[in-house]
Design a protein around this motif. Structure first.
Motif, PDB file in Angstrom:
ATOM      1  N   GLU A   1      -1.564   0.334   9.449  1.00 56.68           N
ATOM      2  CA  GLU A   1      -2.245   0.977   8.319  1.00 56.68           C
ATOM      3  C   GLU A   1      -1.532   0.674   6.997  1.00 56.68           C
ATOM      4  OE1 GLU A   1      -4.883   2.495   6.022  1.00 56.68           O
ATOM      5  OE2 GLU A   1      -5.240   2.259   8.164  1.00 56.68           O
ATOM      6  N   GLU A   2      -0.211   0.640   7.032  1.00 54.51           N
ATOM      7  CA  GLU A   2       0.557   0.316   5.823  1.00 54.51           C
ATOM      8  C   GLU A   2       0.367  -1.145   5.419  1.00 54.51           C
ATOM      9  OE1 GLU A   2       4.381   3.303   6.003  1.00 54.51           O
ATOM     10  OE2 GLU A   2       4.381   1.573   7.347  1.00 54.51           O
TER      11      GLU A   2
ATOM     12  N   LYS B   1      -2.356  -2.837   5.812  1.00 51.51           N
ATOM     13  CA  LYS B   1      -3.662  -2.877   5.135  1.00 51.51           C
ATOM     14  C   LYS B   1      -3.538  -2.405   3.686  1.00 51.51           C
ATOM     15  CE  LYS B   1      -6.313  -2.200   9.342  1.00 51.51           C
ATOM     16  NZ  LYS B   1      -6.865  -1.165  10.196  1.00 51.51           N
ATOM     17  N   GLN B   2      -2.790  -1.333   3.487  1.00 46.42           N
ATOM     18  CA  GLN B   2      -2.583  -0.809   2.131  1.00 46.42           C
ATOM     19  C   GLN B   2      -1.820  -1.832   1.275  1.00 46.42           C
ATOM     20  OE1 GLN B   2      -0.857   3.159   2.071  1.00 46.42           O
ATOM     21  NE2 GLN B   2      -1.934   3.658   3.952  1.00 46.42           N
TER      22      GLN B   2
END
Length: 67
Positions: free
Chosen positions: A36-37, A39-40
């Motif tokens: 998820e990080e 992607k950010q």
């Protein structure tokens, strides 16, 4: 305290004057972060450095396991 993602953003901004160093730090960052990080970070990198380092970003994020 700074999150790992925020810390990495700071590092990338500081090394953005040097293409090779930027690519090295970005590749290292991608390995350290959770999906998820990553992607950010990808969204942020393209917004911040997309014009300057699009080729580097494409290369680094295409190698990422979950980009």
């Amino acid at each position: 305290m700074l999150s790992m993602l925020e810390y990495i953003k700071t590092i990338l901004q500081k090394v953005s004057f040097d293409k090779a160093l930027f690519e090295k730090e970005l590749a290292k960052a991608i390995q350290m972060l959770i999906p998820e990080e990553v992607k950010q970070l990808k969204r942020w990198c393209y917004a911040q450095f997309g014009k300057m380092y699009r080729v580097v970003l494409n290369r680094c994020f295409s190698r990422a396991r979950f980009a």
